[in-house]
Design a protein around this motif. Structure first.
Motif, short mmCIF file in Angstrom:
data_model
loop_
_atom_site.label_atom_id
_atom_site.label_comp_id
_atom_site.label_asym_id
_atom_site.label_seq_id
_atom_site.Cartn_x
_atom_site.Cartn_y
_atom_site.Cartn_z
N ALA A 54 -42.09 76.60 28.20
CA ALA A 54 -42.51 76.19 29.54
C ALA A 54 -41.36 76.40 30.53
O ALA A 54 -41.58 76.77 31.69
CB ALA A 54 -42.96 74.73 29.52
N ALA A 55 -40.15 76.19 30.06
CA ALA A 55 -38.98 76.44 30.90
C ALA A 55 -38.89 77.91 31.29
O ALA A 55 -38.53 78.25 32.42
CB ALA A 55 -37.70 75.99 30.19
N VAL A 56 -39.22 78.81 30.35
CA VAL A 56 -39.22 80.24 30.66
C VAL A 56 -40.23 80.53 31.77
O VAL A 56 -39.96 81.31 32.69
CB VAL A 56 -39.53 81.08 29.41
CG1 VAL A 56 -39.66 82.56 29.77
CG2 VAL A 56 -38.45 80.88 28.36
N GLU A 57 -41.40 79.89 31.71
CA GLU A 57 -42.42 80.08 32.75
C GLU A 57 -41.87 79.65 34.11
O GLU A 57 -42.04 80.36 35.11
CB GLU A 57 -43.65 79.23 32.40
CG GLU A 57 -44.29 79.56 31.07
CD GLU A 57 -45.50 80.46 31.19
OE1 GLU A 57 -46.24 80.33 32.18
OE2 GLU A 57 -45.69 81.31 30.30
N VAL A 58 -41.22 78.51 34.15
CA VAL A 58 -40.66 78.00 35.41
C VAL A 58 -39.53 78.91 35.91
O VAL A 58 -39.43 79.20 37.11
CB VAL A 58 -40.16 76.56 35.23
CG1 VAL A 58 -39.41 76.08 36.47
CG2 VAL A 58 -41.33 75.62 34.93
N LEU A 59 -38.68 79.35 34.99
CA LEU A 59 -37.58 80.23 35.39
C LEU A 59 -38.10 81.56 35.90
O LEU A 59 -37.53 82.13 36.85
CB LEU A 59 -36.63 80.44 34.20
CG LEU A 59 -35.81 79.21 33.81
CD1 LEU A 59 -35.07 79.46 32.50
CD2 LEU A 59 -34.83 78.83 34.91
N SER A 60 -39.17 82.07 35.31
CA SER A 60 -39.76 83.31 35.81
C SER A 60 -40.23 83.14 37.26
O SER A 60 -39.99 84.00 38.11
CB SER A 60 -40.94 83.74 34.93
OG SER A 60 -40.52 84.10 33.64
N GLU A 61 -40.90 82.02 37.52
CA GLU A 61 -41.37 81.76 38.88
C GLU A 61 -40.19 81.60 39.84
O GLU A 61 -40.20 82.13 40.96
CB GLU A 61 -42.25 80.51 38.90
CG GLU A 61 -42.86 80.23 40.25
CD GLU A 61 -43.81 79.03 40.24
OE1 GLU A 61 -44.53 78.84 41.24
OE2 GLU A 61 -43.84 78.30 39.22
N GLY A 62 -39.17 80.88 39.38
CA GLY A 62 -38.00 80.69 40.23
C GLY A 62 -37.29 81.99 40.54
O GLY A 62 -36.87 82.24 41.68
N MET A 63 -37.13 82.84 39.52
CA MET A 63 -36.51 84.15 39.76
C MET A 63 -37.31 84.97 40.76
O MET A 63 -36.75 85.63 41.64
CB MET A 63 -36.40 84.91 38.44
CG MET A 63 -35.38 84.39 37.46
SD MET A 63 -35.37 85.40 35.95
CE MET A 63 -34.23 84.46 34.93
N ALA A 111 -57.07 79.72 22.30
CA ALA A 111 -56.05 78.81 22.85
C ALA A 111 -54.87 78.80 21.91
O ALA A 111 -54.89 79.45 20.85
CB ALA A 111 -56.63 77.39 23.02
N ALA A 112 -53.85 78.06 22.26
CA ALA A 112 -52.60 78.11 21.48
C ALA A 112 -52.83 77.86 20.00
O ALA A 112 -52.29 78.58 19.14
CB ALA A 112 -51.61 77.09 22.04
N GLN A 144 -49.59 75.73 26.89
CA GLN A 144 -50.38 74.72 26.19
C GLN A 144 -49.52 74.08 25.10
O GLN A 144 -49.13 74.74 24.13
CB GLN A 144 -51.62 75.36 25.55
CG GLN A 144 -52.58 75.97 26.57
CD GLN A 144 -53.73 76.69 25.89
OE1 GLN A 144 -53.57 77.35 24.88
NE2 GLN A 144 -54.91 76.56 26.46
N THR A 145 -49.25 72.80 25.23
CA THR A 145 -48.45 72.08 24.24
C THR A 145 -49.29 71.77 23.00
O THR A 145 -50.48 71.52 23.10
CB THR A 145 -47.92 70.77 24.84
OG1 THR A 145 -47.27 71.05 26.08
CG2 THR A 145 -46.93 70.09 23.90
N TYR A 146 -48.62 71.82 21.83
CA TYR A 146 -49.35 71.47 20.61
C TYR A 146 -48.55 70.49 19.77
O TYR A 146 -47.32 70.37 19.90
CB TYR A 146 -49.75 72.71 19.81
CG TYR A 146 -48.65 73.70 19.49
CD1 TYR A 146 -47.76 73.49 18.44
CD2 TYR A 146 -48.55 74.88 20.22
CE1 TYR A 146 -46.78 74.41 18.14
CE2 TYR A 146 -47.57 75.81 19.93
CZ TYR A 146 -46.68 75.59 18.88
OH TYR A 146 -45.71 76.50 18.58
#
Length: 250
Positions: free
Chosen positions: A156-165, A243-244, A143-145
């Motif tokens: 958000a990049a960490v989230e994407v990298l986790s999925e990619g890994m 929320a955030a 959630q961006t603030y």
């Protein structure tokens, strides 16, 4: 045989709490950080429970990451668990008025640092055909603030990298778990506000924030789940947080 875990940012907050939880579970530790005196202090406190070694480096320094992980003796290279915890938040501000040095610190630490450490450790896991990577994201990655767009983008990049890994490594017997904490009382706000203690304290006033131990408990659950279970993503919010940036304060 005891498992071995490598934890970045192990000298405070979530990293330190995770090291303590792992030691209680009999997991040997490779503690990584930027401050040798703190590494020594944490190591001394846990070495009566498990085997502990330390690596001094900044995750943003690619050369140091590769050299230090590569310098591990053979008996420490069978790393079962990697906890990519090191990261930072620097400042608050709009994109047009943001401090580019703050941006570099967040992107270099939260994104590139995670990548460097993962690149150094994953080949060791591939050699032994097993492993578990835990990446510490944030509710800010979901959630961006306002005034936090760059920090949110880095998480958000960490989230994407986790999925990619996970997509790349599951076939090799390596699990990947993304952990997204909400408001946790650590040095996070003190760093974000550049040492302003009064401003940092106000972040956690009027409600009970999460403790680092709460996040460590979730990580311990994930890495101890049966082989048939992959805990792909965990989001933890404080009891008063929905929320955030939505926190109900007394």
């Amino acid at each position: 045989m005891s498992r071995i875990a490598l934890i970045t940012g192990a000298t405070s907050g979530i990293g330190k709490a995770t090291a303590e939880a792992f030691a209680g579970a009999g997991i040997d530790l490779i503690l990584c950080g930027r401050r040798q005196e703190r590494l020594d202090e944490v190591s001394k406190g846990l070495s009566s429970k498990v085997k502990v070694t330390t690596l001094l480096f900044d995750v943003r320094d690619k050369g140091a990451v590769m050299a230090m992980v590569g310098s591990l003796p053979d008996e420490w290279k069978n790393i079962d668990i990697l906890v990519n915890n090191a990261g930072n938040a620097h400042g608050l501000g709009t994109i047009d008025e943001g401090d580019t040095d703050d941006w570099d610190a967040m992107i270099d630490g939260n994104v590139k640092g995670l990548l460097y450490v993962s690149k150094a450790v994953i080949p060791l896991m591939l050699e032994i055909g097993k492993g578990h990577i835990v990446n510490i994201s944030s509710i800010a990655g979901k959630q961006t603030y306002v005034n936090g767009a760059v920090y949110c983008a880095s998480k958000a990049a960490v989230e994407v990298l986790s999925e990619g890994m996970r997509l790349e490594l599951t076939q090799h017997g390596i699990k990947v778990t993304n952990v997204a904490p909400g408001a946790v009382e650590t040095e996070f706000s003190l760093v974000r506000f550049k040492g302003d203690e009064d401003r940092a304290e106000k972040v956690y006033q009027g409600f009970e924030p999460l403790k680092p131990e709460d996040i460590a408990d979730a990580i311990l659950y994930a890495i101890n789940a049966p082989a048939r279970v992959t805990v792909a993503d965990i989001t933890l919010l404080a009891g008063a947080q929905s929320a955030a940036t939505t926190i109900y304060r007394k």
